[in-house]
Scaffold this motif. Structure first.
Motif, PDB file in Angstrom:
ATOM      1  N   LEU A  63      -4.440   2.944  15.564  1.00 46.45           N
ATOM      2  CA  LEU A  63      -5.358   4.038  15.225  1.00 46.45           C
ATOM      3  C   LEU A  63      -6.565   3.299  14.488  1.00 46.45           C
ATOM      4  N   GLY A  64      -6.518   1.850  14.130  1.00 41.22           N
ATOM      5  CA  GLY A  64      -7.566   1.321  13.558  1.00 41.22           C
ATOM      6  C   GLY A  64      -8.035   1.754  12.234  1.00 41.22           C
ATOM      7  N   ILE A  65      -6.990   2.255  11.479  1.00 39.79           N
ATOM      8  CA  ILE A  65      -7.264   2.842  10.145  1.00 39.79           C
ATOM      9  C   ILE A  65      -6.379   1.938   9.068  1.00 39.79           C
ATOM     10  N   ALA A  66      -6.803   2.254   7.647  1.00 35.81           N
ATOM     11  CA  ALA A  66      -5.957   1.591   6.908  1.00 35.81           C
ATOM     12  C   ALA A  66      -4.594   1.923   6.704  1.00 35.81           C
ATOM     13  N   ALA A  67      -3.592   0.662   6.827  1.00 38.44           N
ATOM     14  CA  ALA A  67      -2.102   0.987   6.927  1.00 38.44           C
ATOM     15  C   ALA A  67      -1.762   1.379   5.528  1.00 38.44           C
ATOM     16  N   PRO A  68      -0.772   1.983   5.415  1.00 39.00           N
ATOM     17  CA  PRO A  68      -0.037   2.280   4.398  1.00 39.00           C
ATOM     18  C   PRO A  68       0.391   1.265   3.600  1.00 39.00           C
ATOM     19  N   ALA A  69       0.191   1.214   2.217  1.00 40.73           N
ATOM     20  CA  ALA A  69       0.925  -0.066   1.436  1.00 40.73           C
ATOM     21  C   ALA A  69       2.409  -0.095   1.855  1.00 40.73           C
ATOM     22  N   PHE A  70       2.745  -1.444   2.151  1.00 42.38           N
ATOM     23  CA  PHE A  70       4.017  -1.695   2.325  1.00 42.38           C
ATOM     24  C   PHE A  70       4.870  -1.941   1.237  1.00 42.38           C
ATOM     25  N   ALA A  71       5.070  -1.117   0.257  1.00 42.22           N
ATOM     26  CA  ALA A  71       5.538  -1.400  -1.196  1.00 42.22           C
ATOM     27  C   ALA A  71       6.975  -1.940  -1.053  1.00 42.22           C
ATOM     28  N   VAL A  72       7.272  -2.643  -2.136  1.00 43.08           N
ATOM     29  CA  VAL A  72       8.458  -3.285  -2.391  1.00 43.08           C
ATOM     30  C   VAL A  72       9.361  -2.029  -3.005  1.00 43.08           C
ATOM     31  N   GLN A  73      10.425  -1.818  -2.144  1.00 44.63           N
ATOM     32  CA  GLN A  73      11.340  -0.550  -2.621  1.00 44.63           C
ATOM     33  C   GLN A  73      12.608  -0.909  -2.742  1.00 44.63           C
ATOM     34  N   PRO A  74      13.302  -0.853  -3.995  1.00 49.76           N
ATOM     35  CA  PRO A  74      14.669  -1.379  -4.119  1.00 49.76           C
ATOM     36  C   PRO A  74      15.506  -0.150  -3.440  1.00 49.76           C
ATOM     37  N   ALA A  75      16.546  -0.893  -2.789  1.00 53.89           N
ATOM     38  CA  ALA A  75      17.585   0.076  -2.018  1.00 53.89           C
ATOM     39  C   ALA A  75      18.259   1.050  -3.228  1.00 53.89           C
TER      40      ALA A  75
ATOM     41  N   LYS B 106       5.107 -11.790  -1.848  1.00 58.90           N
ATOM     42  CA  LYS B 106       4.881 -10.313  -2.233  1.00 58.90           C
ATOM     43  C   LYS B 106       5.568  -9.269  -1.923  1.00 58.90           C
ATOM     44  N   ASP B 107       6.954  -9.451  -1.140  1.00 62.63           N
ATOM     45  CA  ASP B 107       7.622  -8.779  -0.274  1.00 62.63           C
ATOM     46  C   ASP B 107       8.884  -8.630  -1.225  1.00 62.63           C
ATOM     47  N   ILE B 108       9.168  -9.690  -1.953  1.00 66.00           N
ATOM     48  CA  ILE B 108      10.579  -9.825  -2.485  1.00 66.00           C
ATOM     49  C   ILE B 108      10.405  -9.424  -3.965  1.00 66.00           C
ATOM     50  N   TYR B 109      11.597  -9.289  -4.460  1.00 68.81           N
ATOM     51  CA  TYR B 109      11.884  -8.703  -5.754  1.00 68.81           C
ATOM     52  C   TYR B 109      13.378  -9.296  -6.136  1.00 68.81           C
ATOM     53  N   ARG B 110      13.699  -9.333  -7.425  1.00 68.43           N
ATOM     54  CA  ARG B 110      14.745  -9.535  -8.214  1.00 68.43           C
ATOM     55  C   ARG B 110      15.681  -8.319  -8.759  1.00 68.43           C
TER      56      ARG B 110
ATOM     57  N   PRO C 237      -4.154 -10.237  -9.567  1.00 66.39           N
ATOM     58  CA  PRO C 237      -4.655  -8.976 -10.107  1.00 66.39           C
ATOM     59  C   PRO C 237      -5.591  -8.408  -9.208  1.00 66.39           C
ATOM     60  N   ASN C 238      -6.393  -9.183  -8.307  1.00 69.48           N
ATOM     61  CA  ASN C 238      -7.498  -8.925  -7.727  1.00 69.48           C
ATOM     62  C   ASN C 238      -7.002  -8.577  -6.142  1.00 69.48           C
ATOM     63  N   TYR C 239      -5.673  -8.804  -5.873  1.00 66.57           N
ATOM     64  CA  TYR C 239      -5.376  -8.568  -4.573  1.00 66.57           C
ATOM     65  C   TYR C 239      -5.223  -7.130  -4.139  1.00 66.57           C
ATOM     66  N   TRP C 240      -5.611  -6.850  -2.839  1.00 71.09           N
ATOM     67  CA  TRP C 240      -5.862  -5.511  -2.526  1.00 71.09           C
ATOM     68  C   TRP C 240      -4.360  -4.477  -2.814  1.00 71.09           C
ATOM     69  N   ASP C 241      -3.363  -5.131  -2.620  1.00 71.40           N
ATOM     70  CA  ASP C 241      -2.226  -4.233  -2.863  1.00 71.40           C
ATOM     71  C   ASP C 241      -1.273  -4.861  -4.034  1.00 71.40           C
ATOM     72  N   ALA C 242      -2.108  -5.267  -5.179  1.00 69.78           N
ATOM     73  CA  ALA C 242      -1.437  -5.752  -6.258  1.00 69.78           C
ATOM     74  C   ALA C 242      -0.581  -4.757  -6.818  1.00 69.78           C
ATOM     75  N   ALA C 243      -0.950  -3.540  -6.669  1.00 71.39           N
ATOM     76  CA  ALA C 243       0.120  -2.547  -7.336  1.00 71.39           C
ATOM     77  C   ALA C 243       1.296  -2.464  -7.002  1.00 71.39           C
ATOM     78  N   ASN C 244       1.748  -3.134  -5.596  1.00 70.12           N
ATOM     79  CA  ASN C 244       2.904  -2.890  -5.042  1.00 70.12           C
ATOM     80  C   ASN C 244       3.661  -4.212  -4.916  1.00 70.12           C
ATOM     81  N   VAL C 245       2.922  -5.363  -5.541  1.00 73.21           N
ATOM     82  CA  VAL C 245       3.629  -6.711  -5.711  1.00 73.21           C
ATOM     83  C   VAL C 245       4.427  -6.510  -6.951  1.00 73.21           C
ATOM     84  N   VAL C 246       5.680  -6.992  -6.895  1.00 77.26           N
ATOM     85  CA  VAL C 246       6.612  -6.739  -7.679  1.00 77.26           C
ATOM     86  C   VAL C 246       7.036  -7.982  -8.564  1.00 77.26           C
ATOM     87  N   MET C 247       7.213  -8.984  -7.600  1.00 79.48           N
ATOM     88  CA  MET C 247       7.435 -10.386  -7.929  1.00 79.48           C
ATOM     89  C   MET C 247       5.915 -10.931  -8.811  1.00 79.48           C
TER      90      MET C 247
END
Length: 534
Positions: A12-24, A527-531, A229-239
């Motif tokens: 669609l050429g629109i902004a993608a939803p954030a691929f937030a890290v989500q614990p199972a 940015k996709d990993i977490y502990r 902190p200036n990364y566009w998706d910093a809010a969803n970066v856990v590590m």
């Protein structure tokens, strides 16, 4: 204009939803969000346009971000670009950039930053060893710019506004979106580079646009990065913090893993079966798109003996791959009789004659070829194999020495550090060299284009028919026809002795989640990993 279906967002050429890290379900995040990984060698550079190493790319992927990233299975997904349009003739890509993308110093990131980086990659003054990559991307005027026949400003890439990047190609290239996930295409900060020169990648000076910023780098010891902190998706970066530790001895690295100092490490040769039994939740073996072999120097500086195809074939036939894979490595690797990795998407494995022979038949043929070429007890073939420091490389080299001794070949082993090894290959200062090629993108051309006359091709192999086939493959409805023919030429000319095709054989701590084990490229994003808490 048409739209290429990669994800719904890209379509669609629109902004993608954030691929937030989500614990199972049932997982709880640990208070300590840090990740420490192993590096065999010191990285040569953190400059996207000058790097040539897999480990360097792993670092650059954290500090910078390209137009597109890869998902857990290796498919292109939005990065700096939220999407793109493709013209009906499939020659013009128009990327739409995130308006909130920034450099780590807070400056806005614009399409001009990509234009600068791509022109810099192609510019002969940069002396990038990866300038050939932008030619393979079929970007308009790339070859002429790389050769110095046209100015970098004439490269087929331009910013139509701050958030729109237009790329013109010379031929339809279906895998082009995969190519822009490669580190050499990442943006670089013109203002910083012009102010700092070659020192711009030092801690405190490096400005990137990735999810992390460089905080320290003790070359050959460690490299540390903190969340940007200036990364566009910093809010969803856990590590929060990542660190690479350089340990030249793989066995020592495993010991440090077992002591809790590392969260991921390569398993030394021969130890996977035991470790898988002892730690089934930590030991992995997955396909990895790299091929290992001994590169032969066919340049004017190379030994005269290697200019004879019969000698090169004999060296390949004499390599006992089953012993390397089943007795030395023992990690799920496969014997290699061709160049392109078997797991590359869409690749059809060609029938290579000598792959079907028994090892006894290969040895018999190898001895006959050496005799035809004039080598025997009274005139033994003498060669030097150079390899970089690593216990696995050493074990395979010692075995190769014995394999070739059975043919009457006297192989001298020469162990050097990684930087020396790469410098010697680049200047054709070797006879045989331990080498591995890891795919730059998930398509067979990334392997085969290496051996073009104008490719990376440190051994300076050149075959006009091979080049012609690779040219034809770019416009082919089914390039596997050309790929199969090209592989058969390599099997006859043997510019490299293919030995095995990789599996990624690692220990990964079981509280680290989000690392992909389904991407044959094995590219990873911190940015996709977490502990998780235990």
């Amino acid at each position: 204009m048409s739209r290429l279906l990669l994800t719904s967002a890209l379509c669609l050429g629109i902004a993608a939803p954030a691929f937030a890290v989500q614990p199972a379900e049932g997982e709880k995040l640990a208070e300590n969000q840090s990740y420490t990984f192993w590096l065999l060698d010191a990285i040569k550079t953190a400059d996207p346009q000058k790097n040539t190493d897999v480990e360097g790319s792993d670092i650059i992927r954290q500090l910078f971000e390209g137009l597109l990233n890869e998902d857990a299975k290796g498919a292109p997904i939005p990065g700096v670009a939220t999407g793109f349009d493709l013209s009906d003739d499939k020659l013009t890509y128009t990327f739409h950039l995130r308006p909130d993308a920034k450099w780590s110093n807070g400056d806005p990131l614009t399409a001009k930053d990509f234009v600068y980086a791509w022109q810099r990659l192609a510019n002969p003054e940069t002396a990038s060893e990866y300038a050939w990559f932008i030619e393979l991307m079929n970007v308009e005027n790339a070859t002429a710019v790389v050769k110095g026949e046209k100015k970098p400003e004439e490269l087929g890439v331009k910013a139509t506004d701050d958030h729109t990047l237009e790329v013109k190609l010379t031929a339809p290239t279906p895998y082009f979106p995969k190519m822009v996930t490669h580190a050499s295409t990442f943006p670089t900060p013109q203002k910083v580079i012009e102010a700092e020169g070659d020192n711009w990648t030092q801690p405190g000076k490096l400005v990137g646009n990735g999810a992390y910023v460089l905080t320290s780098h003790d070359l050959g010891v460690q490299i540390s990065m903190d969340k940007n902190p200036n990364y566009w998706d910093a809010a969803n970066v856990v590590m929060e913090h990542i660190k690479g530790l350089t340990v030249n001895d793989n066995n020592v690295a495993l010991t440090r893993y077992q002591a809790g100092e590392l969260d991921r490490v390569q398993i030394p040769a021969g130890q996977y079966p035991r470790l898988k039994q002892e730690s089934p939740d930590q030991a992995i073996s997955i396909p990895y798109s790299c091929t290992y072999g001994y590169l032969l120097n066919l340049s004017e500086k190379g030994p005269e003996a290697l200019k004879d195809a019969r000698v090169r074939q004999a060296l390949s036939y004499g390599m006992q791959r089953d012993i390397v894979v089943n007795q030395i490595l023992q990690g799920g690797q496969k014997p290699a009789y061709n160049w392109t990795h078997w797991a590359i998407e869409g690749f059809k494995m060609p029938e290579i004659d000598y792959a079907a022979w028994s090892q006894a038949e290969r040895l018999e043929k190898a001895k006959a070829l050496l005799a035809e070429a004039g080598y025997g007890p009274d005139n033994p073939l003498k060669l030097t194999l150079t390899y970089n420091t690593d216990e696995n490389h050493k074990k395979i080299a010692v075995a190769a020495q014995q394999f070739y001794k059975a043919l009457g070949v006297q192989l001298t082993l020469n162990n050097v550090e990684w930087k020396v090894h790469t410098d010697r290959m680049q200047s054709q200062d070797f006879e045989m060299a331990r080498y591995a090629w890891c795919a730059d993108y998930n398509e067979a051309s990334t392997f085969l284009d290496f051996f073009r006359t104008t490719g990376m091709n440190y051994g300076k192999y050149s075959n006009a028919e091979f080049d012609k086939l690779m040219d034809q493959s770019k416009a082919s409805a089914d390039p596997n026809e050309q790929y199969t023919a090209a592989e058969k030429i390599l099997a006859a000319d043997m510019p490299i002795v293919p030995i095995y095709q990789y599996s990624k054989v690692d220990m990964i701590r079981d509280d680290i989640k989000g690392l992909s084990t389904e991407n044959v490229m094995n590219d990873w994003y911190a940015k996709d990993i977490y502990r998780i808490a235990k």
